[in-house]
Design a protein around this motif. Sequence first.
Motif, short mmCIF file in Angstrom:
data_model
loop_
_atom_site.label_atom_id
_atom_site.label_comp_id
_atom_site.label_asym_id
_atom_site.label_seq_id
_atom_site.Cartn_x
_atom_site.Cartn_y
_atom_site.Cartn_z
N LYS A 149 -28.85 -23.89 5.33
CA LYS A 149 -28.44 -22.89 4.35
C LYS A 149 -29.46 -21.75 4.24
O LYS A 149 -29.08 -20.61 3.95
CB LYS A 149 -28.27 -23.56 2.99
CG LYS A 149 -27.05 -24.46 2.91
CD LYS A 149 -25.76 -23.69 3.17
CE LYS A 149 -24.55 -24.59 3.06
NZ LYS A 149 -23.29 -23.84 3.30
N ARG A 187 -31.01 -20.51 6.75
CA ARG A 187 -30.66 -19.64 7.87
C ARG A 187 -29.39 -18.84 7.56
O ARG A 187 -29.27 -17.66 7.91
CB ARG A 187 -30.48 -20.45 9.14
CG ARG A 187 -31.75 -21.20 9.58
CD ARG A 187 -31.53 -21.90 10.91
NE ARG A 187 -31.21 -20.96 11.98
CZ ARG A 187 -30.95 -21.32 13.23
NH1 ARG A 187 -30.94 -22.62 13.56
NH2 ARG A 187 -30.67 -20.43 14.15
N ARG A 188 -28.44 -19.51 6.93
CA ARG A 188 -27.21 -18.79 6.57
C ARG A 188 -27.48 -17.69 5.55
O ARG A 188 -26.83 -16.65 5.57
CB ARG A 188 -26.17 -19.77 6.03
CG ARG A 188 -24.90 -19.07 5.56
CD ARG A 188 -23.73 -20.00 5.38
NE ARG A 188 -22.59 -19.30 4.81
CZ ARG A 188 -21.78 -18.50 5.48
NH1 ARG A 188 -21.99 -18.28 6.78
NH2 ARG A 188 -20.75 -17.91 4.90
N VAL A 244 -28.27 -14.63 7.37
CA VAL A 244 -27.07 -14.04 7.98
C VAL A 244 -26.28 -13.26 6.94
O VAL A 244 -25.83 -12.13 7.19
CB VAL A 244 -26.21 -15.15 8.62
CG1 VAL A 244 -24.88 -14.58 9.11
CG2 VAL A 244 -26.95 -15.82 9.77
N LEU A 245 -26.10 -13.84 5.75
CA LEU A 245 -25.35 -13.15 4.70
C LEU A 245 -26.08 -11.89 4.24
O LEU A 245 -25.44 -10.86 3.97
CB LEU A 245 -25.13 -14.09 3.51
CG LEU A 245 -24.24 -15.30 3.75
CD1 LEU A 245 -24.08 -16.09 2.46
CD2 LEU A 245 -22.87 -14.89 4.28
N GLU A 255 -19.97 -21.29 -0.14
CA GLU A 255 -21.26 -21.59 -0.75
C GLU A 255 -21.08 -22.22 -2.13
O GLU A 255 -21.93 -22.99 -2.58
CB GLU A 255 -22.11 -20.32 -0.88
CG GLU A 255 -22.74 -19.86 0.42
CD GLU A 255 -21.72 -19.25 1.35
OE1 GLU A 255 -20.70 -18.73 0.84
OE2 GLU A 255 -21.91 -19.30 2.58
#
Length: 542
Positions: A143, A145-146, A149-150, A383
């Motif tokens: 999460k 890492r995500r 990205v977001l 999320e």
Amino acid sequence: MGGLRELAASFVAPGPSGVAIRTRLKQLAPADEEVLRRVGAHLGTLASRDLKARCRDGLGHDAEAWAVRKRELTPASSSRWAGAITKASHDQWALARRCQLARIQSLQAGARTIRHRLSLPIGEKGSKTALGGYRSKREWHAKSRRLHVLEERLERERADREAGIVHIVRGGKRLARTRHHLSAAQLTEDQWRRRWEAERWFVQADGESGKRYGNETIRISPDGEVSIKLPTPLKELANAPHGRYVLACRVGFAYRGQEWADRVEANRAVAYRIHLDVARGRWYMTASWQIPVSRTVPLAAALAHGVIGVDTNADHLAAWRLDVHGNPIGNPRRFFFDLSGPAGHRDAQVRHALTGLLHWAKACAVKAIAVEDLDFTAEKTREKHGRRKRFRQLISGMPTGRLRARLTSMADHSGIAIIAVDPAYTSRWGAEHWHKPLTSNTRRTTRHDAAAVAIGRRAQGHPIRRRTTPPRAHQSDVHGHRTVQADRRALGREGPRPRIPGPRTRSVSPDAERTRATRTSNTVRDARSDQAWVQDSLLLTD
């Protein structure tokens, strides 16, 4: 109760501001289809070119730039075709801007949720109102890492919005991506190509009040004759004066046909659109016009004959009729629909369910239907619900926006008011206070039926609970501890009242005690016979 949010007031939803009806162009001659294809392809090319120019202008667009684009398109089409094309490009750009803002808000909500959960210790449990930490270090790392990205996507979208850049695909992004997955879509390259070209055609014209039959470009007479003003490069295809082409078929509108005929005869504006369904090989004509928004009736007047509460679910509508006092009447009704398949099938299923609901309301002489003012825009993020993929698919599949728009339009035509209520706690409180009392051996009540009762009572302004607190001065201990209802742990709270000796009616004769004391009997009486009373005989007089 301190953690509950404040409930919004119920209101009568306003009616629609426009009407759109559709019919099929039957018995078209091969020459007619060829003309429609050539007109659509030519104007579609001009529309693509104009949309590119509109996106290039961005935030610097003004009325002068709009006029310049229209002048450039007029020699290749006509002044009215150029006006329709430029207006469609402007509307599409504005829609893309609204979608861009919604995308930014979704990314912000997702990033905010991840930051909150990353700040909590690993394994910390959440509650109904707050999310907990991630369950493992592996999930925490994924999460984190995500989140990067977001944040990168959010920064890119914000930069595009500040610069006025939008991304539009004429024909649809979904169909464009299908080109790379033809086997999964069960399409050949030729089938996809024909569908892609048809989606990019442009054969639509805005109406003009005061002109003949309300439209100079695509004209339909009251008897159903269809004629099209051909673009300048295609005038050699005309079969009627003034560069017009008259189709061999005639059209008629079954739904609201009389209303359409009245507008056409009065030369009031009607917009038309011609499109091809490639899968079926059928041509369709869509007519649309604006109508004044109907004045909403007062809430009290709409509820004068009771209300029907409706709970929206992923596969059905649960409805229950309530009287003016908020009491359920009769049995619940359920209107099922299937949202699998193409968009046309899903839309037809929603319309079929709403038609059954409105017919039931008219049969019951009810003038109001209460629905929840649902909006799952902030609830669909992965999320927020994490691994609950099935739940995210469930709420994503609920047709809240489509159903609300359809119901408002259809109910306005039927003279039924739609009341929007706050959806907070309706399912929970409905199940708590109405599920068990409404269930019997002959009637199976679901939680959705109980929620429909709660929705109807909230629209009427009644509390969802079945019993309310008496006035302070009427309580047994005046200002004591008495509450709405007995605690769930209280023994016998649902049991019968204790028996009190004495008469059970107010119509007791004044001489009841004397007759009870002086009467005699030849039989042996038990203890309970002492509590019986004897009615005096009637006195007969001359």
